[in-house]
Design a protein around this motif. Structure first.
Motif, PDB file in Angstrom:
ATOM      1  N   TRP A  34       6.166  -0.901   5.160  1.00  0.00           N
ATOM      2  CA  TRP A  34       6.171   0.084   4.077  1.00  0.00           C
ATOM      3  C   TRP A  34       7.583   0.543   3.731  1.00  0.00           C
ATOM      4  CZ3 TRP A  34       8.387   4.658   5.553  1.00  0.00           C
ATOM      5  CH2 TRP A  34       8.598   4.793   6.944  1.00  0.00           C
ATOM      6  N   LEU A  63       7.310  13.620   5.860  1.00  0.00           N
ATOM      7  CA  LEU A  63       8.413  14.483   6.312  1.00  0.00           C
ATOM      8  C   LEU A  63       8.390  15.813   5.578  1.00  0.00           C
ATOM      9  CD1 LEU A  63      10.979  13.835   8.260  1.00  0.00           C
ATOM     10  CD2 LEU A  63       9.244  12.087   7.883  1.00  0.00           C
ATOM     11  N   THR A 108      17.161  11.041  10.229  1.00  0.00           N
ATOM     12  CA  THR A 108      17.056   9.682  10.771  1.00  0.00           C
ATOM     13  C   THR A 108      15.884   8.910  10.191  1.00  0.00           C
ATOM     14  OG1 THR A 108      15.639  10.503  12.556  1.00  0.00           O
ATOM     15  CG2 THR A 108      17.999  10.445  12.997  1.00  0.00           C
ATOM     16  N   ASN A 109      15.245   9.476   9.204  1.00  0.00           N
ATOM     17  CA  ASN A 109      13.969   8.889   8.758  1.00  0.00           C
ATOM     18  C   ASN A 109      14.108   7.472   8.216  1.00  0.00           C
ATOM     19  OD1 ASN A 109      11.114   9.137   8.405  1.00  0.00           O
ATOM     20  ND2 ASN A 109      11.457   9.359   6.203  1.00  0.00           N
ATOM     21  N   THR A 110      15.249   7.151   7.649  1.00  0.00           N
ATOM     22  CA  THR A 110      15.391   5.808   7.070  1.00  0.00           C
ATOM     23  C   THR A 110      16.130   4.848   7.997  1.00  0.00           C
ATOM     24  OG1 THR A 110      17.400   6.486   5.954  1.00  0.00           O
ATOM     25  CG2 THR A 110      15.323   6.699   4.711  1.00  0.00           C
ATOM     26  N   THR A 111      16.548   5.328   9.132  1.00  0.00           N
ATOM     27  CA  THR A 111      17.217   4.449  10.095  1.00  0.00           C
ATOM     28  C   THR A 111      16.176   3.653  10.864  1.00  0.00           C
ATOM     29  OG1 THR A 111      18.783   6.260  10.363  1.00  0.00           O
ATOM     30  CG2 THR A 111      18.962   4.408  11.927  1.00  0.00           C
ATOM     31  N   SER A 112      16.487   2.398  11.137  1.00  0.00           N
ATOM     32  CA  SER A 112      15.519   1.614  11.911  1.00  0.00           C
ATOM     33  C   SER A 112      15.932   1.567  13.385  1.00  0.00           C
ATOM     34  CB  SER A 112      15.368   0.203  11.344  1.00  0.00           C
ATOM     35  OG  SER A 112      16.458  -0.608  11.712  1.00  0.00           O
ATOM     36  N   TYR A 113      14.956   1.578  14.265  1.00  0.00           N
ATOM     37  CA  TYR A 113      15.199   1.639  15.710  1.00  0.00           C
ATOM     38  C   TYR A 113      14.349   0.608  16.455  1.00  0.00           C
ATOM     39  CZ  TYR A 113      17.342   6.193  14.770  1.00  0.00           C
ATOM     40  OH  TYR A 113      18.143   7.190  14.296  1.00  0.00           O
ATOM     41  N   LYS A 138       6.883   4.309  18.235  1.00  0.00           N
ATOM     42  CA  LYS A 138       8.142   4.870  17.744  1.00  0.00           C
ATOM     43  C   LYS A 138       8.696   5.840  18.784  1.00  0.00           C
ATOM     44  CE  LYS A 138       6.602   4.144  13.019  1.00  0.00           C
ATOM     45  NZ  LYS A 138       6.447   4.628  11.629  1.00  0.00           N
ATOM     46  N   TRP A 173      11.512   6.505  19.833  1.00  0.00           N
ATOM     47  CA  TRP A 173      12.713   7.298  19.569  1.00  0.00           C
ATOM     48  C   TRP A 173      12.391   8.705  19.101  1.00  0.00           C
ATOM     49  CZ3 TRP A 173      11.015   3.683  15.963  1.00  0.00           C
ATOM     50  CH2 TRP A 173      10.790   4.145  14.681  1.00  0.00           C
ATOM     51  N   LEU A 174      11.184   8.894  18.556  1.00  0.00           N
ATOM     52  CA  LEU A 174      10.809  10.234  18.085  1.00  0.00           C
ATOM     53  C   LEU A 174      10.868  11.252  19.219  1.00  0.00           C
ATOM     54  CD1 LEU A 174       7.734   9.385  15.810  1.00  0.00           C
ATOM     55  CD2 LEU A 174      10.085   9.932  15.082  1.00  0.00           C
ATOM     56  N   LEU A 222       4.749   5.238  23.351  1.00  0.00           N
ATOM     57  CA  LEU A 222       4.679   5.439  21.910  1.00  0.00           C
ATOM     58  C   LEU A 222       5.446   4.322  21.199  1.00  0.00           C
ATOM     59  CD1 LEU A 222       3.517   7.851  20.152  1.00  0.00           C
ATOM     60  CD2 LEU A 222       5.902   8.505  19.809  1.00  0.00           C
ATOM     61  N   THR A 271       0.378   4.402  12.607  1.00  0.00           N
ATOM     62  CA  THR A 271       1.680   4.121  13.211  1.00  0.00           C
ATOM     63  C   THR A 271       2.434   2.987  12.517  1.00  0.00           C
ATOM     64  OG1 THR A 271       0.821   4.809  15.356  1.00  0.00           O
ATOM     65  CG2 THR A 271       2.845   3.520  15.363  1.00  0.00           C
ATOM     66  N   TYR A 292       7.153  -1.001  12.679  1.00  0.00           N
ATOM     67  CA  TYR A 292       7.180   0.379  13.195  1.00  0.00           C
ATOM     68  C   TYR A 292       8.580   0.754  13.670  1.00  0.00           C
ATOM     69  CZ  TYR A 292       6.015  -2.639  17.171  1.00  0.00           C
ATOM     70  OH  TYR A 292       5.988  -3.660  18.075  1.00  0.00           O
ATOM     71  N   ASN A 293       9.571   0.337  12.859  1.00  0.00           N
ATOM     72  CA  ASN A 293      10.948   0.618  13.267  1.00  0.00           C
ATOM     73  C   ASN A 293      11.627   1.732  12.465  1.00  0.00           C
ATOM     74  OD1 ASN A 293      11.827  -0.682  10.873  1.00  0.00           O
ATOM     75  ND2 ASN A 293      11.686  -2.682  11.918  1.00  0.00           N
ATOM     76  N   ARG A 294      10.890   2.361  11.575  1.00  0.00           N
ATOM     77  CA  ARG A 294      11.452   3.503  10.863  1.00  0.00           C
ATOM     78  C   ARG A 294      10.495   4.683  10.890  1.00  0.00           C
ATOM     79  NH1 ARG A 294      14.707   0.317   5.989  1.00  0.00           N
ATOM     80  NH2 ARG A 294      14.100  -1.577   7.098  1.00  0.00           N
ATOM     81  N   GLY A 295      10.986   5.841  10.494  1.00  0.00           N
ATOM     82  CA  GLY A 295      10.227   7.097  10.563  1.00  0.00           C
ATOM     83  C   GLY A 295       8.882   7.093   9.856  1.00  0.00           C
ATOM     84  N   ALA A 296       8.845   7.743   8.697  1.00  0.00           N
ATOM     85  CA  ALA A 296       7.561   7.901   8.012  1.00  0.00           C
ATOM     86  C   ALA A 296       7.802   8.055   6.520  1.00  0.00           C
ATOM     87  CB  ALA A 296       6.813   9.115   8.558  1.00  0.00           C
ATOM     88  N   PHE A 297       6.717   7.964   5.755  1.00  0.00           N
ATOM     89  CA  PHE A 297       6.796   8.217   4.314  1.00  0.00           C
ATOM     90  C   PHE A 297       7.503   9.552   4.076  1.00  0.00           C
ATOM     91  CE2 PHE A 297       2.499   5.898   4.186  1.00  0.00           C
ATOM     92  CZ  PHE A 297       3.078   4.683   3.831  1.00  0.00           C
ATOM     93  N   ASP A 298       8.252   9.638   2.989  1.00  0.00           N
ATOM     94  CA  ASP A 298       8.915  10.902   2.639  1.00  0.00           C
ATOM     95  C   ASP A 298       7.906  12.042   2.506  1.00  0.00           C
ATOM     96  OD1 ASP A 298      11.342   9.650   2.594  1.00  0.00           O
ATOM     97  OD2 ASP A 298      11.302   9.283   0.417  1.00  0.00           O
ATOM     98  N   GLY A 313       3.146   3.605   8.021  1.00  0.00           N
ATOM     99  CA  GLY A 313       3.853   4.656   7.319  1.00  0.00           C
ATOM    100  C   GLY A 313       3.804   6.047   7.927  1.00  0.00           C
ATOM    101  N   ALA A 314       3.000   6.252   8.963  1.00  0.00           N
ATOM    102  CA  ALA A 314       2.986   7.555   9.640  1.00  0.00           C
ATOM    103  C   ALA A 314       3.994   7.531  10.791  1.00  0.00           C
ATOM    104  CB  ALA A 314       1.593   7.857  10.177  1.00  0.00           C
ATOM    105  N   LEU A 315       4.344   8.718  11.269  1.00  0.00           N
ATOM    106  CA  LEU A 315       5.170   8.768  12.475  1.00  0.00           C
ATOM    107  C   LEU A 315       4.383   8.182  13.651  1.00  0.00           C
ATOM    108  CD1 LEU A 315       6.728  12.349  12.211  1.00  0.00           C
ATOM    109  CD2 LEU A 315       7.944  10.171  11.981  1.00  0.00           C
ATOM    110  N   PHE A 316       3.118   8.513  13.681  1.00  0.00           N
ATOM    111  CA  PHE A 316       2.222   8.040  14.732  1.00  0.00           C
ATOM    112  C   PHE A 316       0.813   8.455  14.331  1.00  0.00           C
ATOM    113  CE2 PHE A 316       3.397  12.328  15.699  1.00  0.00           C
ATOM    114  CZ  PHE A 316       2.211  12.927  16.097  1.00  0.00           C
TER     115      PHE A 316
END
Lengths: 344, 344, 344, 344
Positions: free
Chosen positions: D326, D17, C23-28, C239, C241-242, C237, D205, D8-14, D208-211
């Motif tokens: 990002w 992950l 889900t890393n590239t999906t936006s939420y 994000k 959704w994490l 938080l 957050t 802050y609507n997507r996960g994190a830098f590859d 580019g980080a998850l949090f």
């Protein structure tokens, strides 16, 4: 009915009423910046033998207690006290309401020992000061205690030494200071408190004033912006001179010391009466508060003529408190002593 | 020197001093559970025309303000007030210290309007009540305001209606209530405050008592365990009867109303004197506080004989406050009026 | 070195890592208003058998604990807990920092009983609710406890009944919920917690998630504006959704239950090994935490190959904790068991 | 639908992950005492050019803000901020909840000036530090601001000088630090922030980080027991290495700087498109947040394909924010630019 229920059930020393009347039409600066507060401050500094202490007057004892804690401690610091300490069980969690934990230690006749305090502090200080524990930064004791007992000079020195060892403040709640100083068994002076504690107070409300506690702040750290903490917590009285005037008057003419001492003597007469009658004591006290355990019938008999305070129910009967005060009269005690002697 | 600096620079009404002397040797129950507090409560209920209100006596106004806020609001709720409101700029952030945000609105002569309050509340209530905003749950106004001005009955009704619309409490700080009620321009009564507000107080400290504010709590929600909030914040006086006695005495014999009204009249004489002299007013007030802008020379001249309060420096001169009180004498005002007339 | 020091020393279930990658590239949408949180909420509602509960995800357990207390209690209310309760001794006085007193009761193997709770509550509720006491309004227990022990269904029912009797909330800290549910000795289900408690949580951090606790709020009163309390305390938080994603994933595929159960089984192997060796237990636990008392030599020997936690020093030796987790491997336990068998 | 609503609507830098996956089975010490946090700390100390700063990782920005304030200020101290400051209007009064007043100054494009700050501080410091005022002890600014604008080096130096003059802490909220540093118009470096501020953070957050936010504490006073404040406020993550690992990874490989800079460039394309179309700007920003005022029809058209945030309603239309991040792709921006060009 005669009130032995507490030591704050009558107005004030005559000298205080007179001083109020004499000054009623004089105008003064507000918020404690007046000549009466100055005068009281000078008198207190003389009595304690320290000129560098900060003296502040606060309307009530609960306020005095939590304002000192608020001013002295940061949010990650806590205060060590007896489980029977006034701040732990009579003040509606005002200390916690300011954000501080009380580390309550089991009391012996209302007191805690230097060894107990050291063990409690060591858990934090001698153990890597872990971040999941609060830092014990103050020790709170009462003189006399809530059970009428007294710390000796030796005990106070030992507690003070532990506090110094760990950099903790020693705070003495002196709401009943007069009765403590006046006891035959007491070996402590105001000078001792000024040398051994970081902050203490000379209680007025229970010792003959209409209201007011005289805070003596010895530790430099606690002095900083202390009046702002008072203001923030509603402890700066607009007509502050009313407290200065009371303390100046009753300390200067000696009523504060003599009339509380007299209350202790009257309490000793009550104590002796109960001893004669072999009524068991809950704790042995040499100050104005006497705690005995009455049978249901004894309690009923005495309750017909006297107010006294019921503390708790025990197997053998009810723990009750008889309290003399600066205003108690010899004939009131005589009546009580006689009635005690007639108890079955 | 004559003090016009504030309305709390002298003792108390003679009737209060007398009552204190008369009762000094009588013993009473503690903590406000006495017959004087009962009597004062009954008198106040008569004056406000409501029997269901809770009446509580609190030593000081800062305490009264933040204890009410602490008891009424949860941590995620806030209070709307004028930016000049006493709680916003004179009480050392005591409201924030209890954890609540003040939503400060720009004042006009010390007042805020129903329209301003509605706009502020709507941002939250009409906008999905977002979790990142606090919930405005109380409106705080002062009567009279810190600038001596008065809300009219029309204005108070409008503000009360907005509060009802959004379920917000209306809290009226009546530290100077006597002077507000006594003004020629006032059209509000204690009954109005009891009907239109959720909580208000009848100030004692600034209106002739030694100390004490009589809180009138009309909203059921705020009554619950209110005394515990008082206790927790050191606002339960041990000798609580001292406040009941003062309020009973000064409300019953009418001093509270007549002598503050008289202070307003004296203030009008000062007002007229400044008007005659064309000294500019900072704000027009019809109560005991008069705010004028003095040139440096005028200030210097008056400062030789009178104490008055400097508020702030403006281009045209210094804003100062002259304040009469229940204790101000005609001859003191006469002297001031004469000296004003001689100003250059 | 093999870590048996705690149950939060490794990342997360593989399924969680995979879901994050997928889900890393999906936006939420932010702040927990996303489809993953919705899904996790639905799954949890299914598991607990209640559709009316409010489900919220909070990054950490200390946060979860104090935010619940902050949202549930007023400043004059307090929380009853075991003296060993996590909130009482491992969270830097976060509860007091929010202004609430903890009424700490002596624990038995980490637990408190309904009778103890009733006695504590009765002191206030059956005794005129005095204003100088805080109102005990919440009971906090941990499942499993900090000592690895479990409340039985009978015990939980009894505690719940006392809470209902006095109108107190029951709050169950389920930071290690998985290990509790998975124990052979456990007779409680998530449905039981949902019926018997007012609020509890399903811990993620210690049970296989990277972080996150799933709060289940059953009491209506606590639901109101709960998210505002979270926001105010930094527990929303961005994000969000994490957390939804982690709970949805590990609850749906069963890892949450199976892998923690497996950890309990591995702990039982360690328990047996110590039993065989007659190493004394500090407390008997049937979950993933095992507490034994090691001699200095035993401690030294095991410390060469394993991390474990030292709790406290006793006369007989050092109390230490060996902790398995969802990530512990059979071979790690085999090695430890062998080394235990060789202890002198 | 394409999300331009926030960063802050997507996960994190590859790279993050991947690092999580690579380390998932490794066990680490808890609470941030691990090798990843050490490594991230060393990298940050290199980037800021100071070895004496304390580096701490905190899960979220609201937490970071109020924990810093809690650790730095005493109850009688307050923080100066722009009225648009994140702590003043987006964090549910978390600062007031810790007991501190925010002295809000009117912003200009999200910024406040050294002159404004000086005037505010002078009211207290140059005016006898009255006890009825809180002590302004910290200045809070955001870089970039909530409106996407940037302080220049000149401005930051001036603000820092005022802070030093009055002994106030300067705290820079760097939740969007990456986008600030990456802007073409920026002349500040991390070294500048380390020299000119007392505490700031490098936001994860939103960058580019998850949090996670990396706090840099330069002032000695704030360092003391800082982790206890974190713990007390639930800001110590059990699996603390998760934050160390993220910061170490994204700072070391440069993603943190390059990908946020790229987001700024994409935002400039959007800016240009709106300029071409003569859509009015609410504020001119050179970072990843772009604020324009759309007519109802324009808003409706764009809302069909894009998420963006509505800020407030003005006479000319609705203020909306388009935000790149990002993770924003060139083709997403191309689509938006094309649709902007077609607006009527």
């Amino acid at each position: 009915m005669i009130r032995f229920n507490n030591d704050y059930n009558r107005g004030a020393f005559d000298c205080i009423l007179k001083a109020l009347a004499d000054t009623n039409t004089t105008s003064y600066p507000g918020y404690g910046e007046d000549e009466w507060c100055d005068k009281a401050e000078q008198i207190i500094k003389g009595l304690i033998g320290r000129d560098d202490s900060m003296i502040k007057f606060i309307p009530g004892a609960t306020q005095a207690n939590y304002v000192v804690v608020a001013a002295a401690l940061s949010p990650v610091q806590s205060v060590i006290a007896a489980d029977t300490g006034h701040i732990n069980c009579h003040e509606a969690a005002s200390i916690e309401n300011t954000g501080h934990k009380i580390l309550a230690l089991p009391n012996t006749d209302g007191k805690i020992s230097a060894a107990q305090i050291e063990a409690c502090a060591a858990e934090y200080y001698d153990n890597a000061k872990p971040e999941y524990l609060t830092e014990p930064k103050m020790v709170y004791i009462s003189f006399p205690t809530e059970q009428g007992t007294l710390y000796t000079k030796r005990e106070l020195c030992d507690i003070s030494a532990v506090c110094k060892k760990y950099g903790m403040y020693l705070f003495v709640d002196g709401a009943r200071m007069g009765y403590g100083l006046g006891s035959d068994k007491n070996d402590l002076t105001l000078c001792d408190f000024a040398m051994l504690s970081d902050v203490f107070y000379i209680g007025g409300t229970k010792c003959g004033a209409l209201f007011g506690e005289a805070l003596v702040i010895n530790a430099e750290d606690i002095k900083y912006r202390f009046k702002a903490y008072m203001k923030q917590n509603g402890a700066v009285l607009a007509k502050g001179w009313l407290m200065g005037l009371q303390f100046a008057t009753m300390l200067e003419n000696g009523d504060y010391f003599e009339k509380t001492k007299r209350a202790d003597e009257l309490a000793m007469q009550i104590k002796e009466a109960f001893e004669q009658k072999k009524v068991p004591f809950w704790v042995e006290s040499f100050t104005n508060q006497q705690f005995v355990i009455l049978s249901d019938e004894q309690k009923k008999t005495l309750a017909e003529k006297y107010y006294f305070e019921e503390m708790e129910r025990e197997k053998e009967g009810t723990v009750v408190r008889f309290c003399t005060s600066w205003a108690t009269k010899q004939e009131e005690v005589d009546a009580l002593v006689l009635d005690i002697s007639k108890l079955v």
